[in-house]
Design an enzyme around this catalytic site. Structure first.
Site, PDB file in Angstrom:
ATOM      1  N   GLU A   1     -12.325  -0.492  15.252  1.00 34.95           N
ATOM      2  CA  GLU A   1     -12.414   0.315  14.028  1.00 34.95           C
ATOM      3  C   GLU A   1     -13.778   0.244  13.361  1.00 34.95           C
ATOM      4  OE1 GLU A   1      -8.937   0.449  11.500  1.00 34.95           O
ATOM      5  OE2 GLU A   1      -7.828  -0.689  13.000  1.00 34.95           O
TER       6      GLU A   1
ATOM      7  N   THR B   1      -4.597  -9.630   8.155  1.00 30.72           N
ATOM      8  CA  THR B   1      -4.039 -10.390   9.284  1.00 30.72           C
ATOM      9  C   THR B   1      -3.991  -9.561  10.567  1.00 30.72           C
ATOM     10  OG1 THR B   1      -1.791  -9.794   8.612  1.00 30.72           O
ATOM     11  CG2 THR B   1      -2.678 -11.907   7.800  1.00 30.72           C
ATOM     12  N   PHE B   2      -3.801  -8.255  10.451  1.00 29.36           N
ATOM     13  CA  PHE B   2      -3.773  -7.387  11.637  1.00 29.36           C
ATOM     14  C   PHE B   2      -5.121  -7.431  12.364  1.00 29.36           C
ATOM     15  CE2 PHE B   2      -5.173  -3.129  13.053  1.00 29.36           C
ATOM     16  CZ  PHE B   2      -4.419  -3.015  14.205  1.00 29.36           C
ATOM     17  N   HIS B   3      -6.215  -7.309  11.611  1.00 28.73           N
ATOM     18  CA  HIS B   3      -7.551  -7.350  12.222  1.00 28.73           C
ATOM     19  C   HIS B   3      -7.892  -8.770  12.686  1.00 28.73           C
ATOM     20  CE1 HIS B   3      -8.323  -3.255  10.927  1.00 28.73           C
ATOM     21  NE2 HIS B   3      -8.010  -3.576   9.695  1.00 28.73           N
TER      22      HIS B   3
ATOM     23  N   GLU C   1       0.177  -4.076   4.187  1.00 31.97           N
ATOM     24  CA  GLU C   1      -0.371  -2.778   4.601  1.00 31.97           C
ATOM     25  C   GLU C   1       0.289  -2.352   5.914  1.00 31.97           C
ATOM     26  OE1 GLU C   1      -4.388  -2.650   5.991  1.00 31.97           O
ATOM     27  OE2 GLU C   1      -4.801  -0.730   5.039  1.00 31.97           O
TER      28      GLU C   1
ATOM     29  N   HIS D   1      -4.920  -8.537   3.021  1.00 31.24           N
ATOM     30  CA  HIS D   1      -3.927  -7.596   3.541  1.00 31.24           C
ATOM     31  C   HIS D   1      -3.067  -8.340   4.547  1.00 31.24           C
ATOM     32  CE1 HIS D   1      -5.827  -3.339   2.790  1.00 31.24           C
ATOM     33  NE2 HIS D   1      -5.167  -3.810   1.746  1.00 31.24           N
TER      34      HIS D   1
ATOM     35  N   GLU E   1     -13.815  -5.546   3.653  1.00 30.82           N
ATOM     36  CA  GLU E   1     -12.734  -5.842   4.589  1.00 30.82           C
ATOM     37  C   GLU E   1     -13.274  -6.036   5.999  1.00 30.82           C
ATOM     38  OE1 GLU E   1      -9.510  -3.008   4.788  1.00 30.82           O
ATOM     39  OE2 GLU E   1      -8.191  -4.528   5.669  1.00 30.82           O
TER      40      GLU E   1
ATOM     41  N   ARG F   1       1.259  -3.849  13.110  1.00 29.94           N
ATOM     42  CA  ARG F   1       1.250  -3.252  11.771  1.00 29.94           C
ATOM     43  C   ARG F   1       2.646  -3.011  11.204  1.00 29.94           C
ATOM     44  NH1 ARG F   1      -4.576  -0.579  10.594  1.00 29.94           N
ATOM     45  NH2 ARG F   1      -4.350  -2.044   8.907  1.00 29.94           N
TER      46      ARG F   1
ATOM     47  N   TYR G   1       0.850  -1.203   0.000  1.00 24.31           N
ATOM     48  CA  TYR G   1       0.000   0.000   0.000  1.00 24.31           C
ATOM     49  C   TYR G   1       0.883   1.249   0.000  1.00 24.31           C
ATOM     50  CZ  TYR G   1      -4.366   2.422   1.421  1.00 24.31           C
ATOM     51  OH  TYR G   1      -5.493   3.203   1.479  1.00 24.31           O
TER      52      TYR G   1
HETATM   53 MN    MN Z   1      -6.355  -3.615   5.780  1.00 20.31          MN
END
Ligand code: MN
Length: 293
Positions: free
Chosen positions: A158, A186-188, A246, A211, A152, A217, A6
């Site tokens: 968030e 993967t972060f979420h 990302e 992502h 997403e 992150r 990104y």
């Molecule tokens: Mn993302």
């Protein structure tokens, strides 16, 4: 599988020079540049300029994909009918611009707005129903332009609407379009899913975009996420779509604020150091994901 990054990784503001990053990611060895659509808002670029960006990508052999976090006025799930209508007009215009640039994927919390205002009252069920109806209208635009929309899955801090892959499956099934797919990050996932591999297998052929980034992150390979397990799950579902890093590692600006990055996550975030980390992460993830068992 094709790998991208990104453009916001290098930036503190969402608006940026796409051509600069097309040339940069080509040099770093990526197949894809994902761009923030912030620069495409308000008709700030002419069709001629959009076509120049398309040509730059073609000349460099780079595939462009797009990411976006809609504003409150671009919220297709709003309880306010007028806002929903305006949001549908906004996305219809955006999708046709993407098609003009030969961008075939747009992903993010497209079914809501972002960043979420926690102080606002919300009715999850009603808002999801509005979003499904709006997305059914937009899916026709997406089909006509052959642009796939990625819903997403975002973590609870968030968004309140789709936090897990299971919720995304329900949403995508309710919309019922070949051009509306699940998008995982993967972060979420690390915050919400019981098991990363199981969530990817559950998404299966409905997974349209991925992502990747560490639990804080940073670029893949610098944290604790189970990359071998994630890679195995992608091979299990024969995933053939795009994989886009990302990472967000710099504090400051609108991006630092929107992403809640309140400190630099690397000692010296110079452009050279950011480039080097991106290149290293690409080699790492390519090695782990393309491994044959
Ligand atoms: Mn993302």
């Amino acid at each position: 599988m094709k790998y991208g990054i990104y453009n916001a990784y290098w930036e503190k503001e969402w608006v940026s020079d796409y051509k600069y990053y097309i040339e940069k990611v080509k040099k770093l060895g990526f197949d894809i540049l994902e761009i923030s659509c912030a620069t495409l808002q308000n008709d700030s670029l002419t069709d001629h300029q959009l076509l120049e960006i398309k040509k730059c990508a073609e000349d460099n052999g780079i595939i462009l994909t797009a990411g976006y976090g809609p504003t409150k006025k671009q919220n297709v799930s709003s309880p306010d009918q007028h806002i929903r209508k305006q949001a549908i007009i906004f996305f219809t215009n955006l999708i046709s611009k993407l098609n003009l640039m030969n961008i075939k994927f747009l992903g993010g919390g497209l079914y809501t707005y972002w960043p979420m205002d926690m102080s606002m009252p919300r009715n999850k069920q009603a808002d999801v129903e509005h979003a499904v109806k709006s997305m059914q209208i937009l899916s026709k635009v997406a089909e006509e332009n052959d642009v796939t929309l990625g819903m997403e899955v975002l973590n609870r801090y968030e968004s309140y609407m789709i936090n897990t892959c299971t919720e995304a499956i329900d949403f995508v099934d309710a919309v019922g379009s070949s051009h509306v797919k699940i998008m995982l990050d993967t972060f979420h996932m690390n915050i919400e899913e019981d098991n990363m591999g199981a969530a990817i297998r559950l998404a299966g052929n409905k997974l349209g975009h991925l992502h990747i980034g560490e639990q804080n992150r940073k670029v893949p390979g610098k944290g604790t996420l189970p990359w071998a397990e994630i890679g195995q799950a992608l091979r299990d579902i024969n995933y053939q779509h795009d994989i886009v890093m990302e990472p967000f590692v710099m504090s400051g600006g609108t991006i630092g604020s929107d992403i809640r990055v309140w400190r630099d996550l690397m000692i010296n975030p110079t452009e050279e150091q950011l480039d080097q980390d991106a290149k290293g992460a690409l080699q790492f993830i390519h090695h782990v994901f393309e491994r044959e068992d």
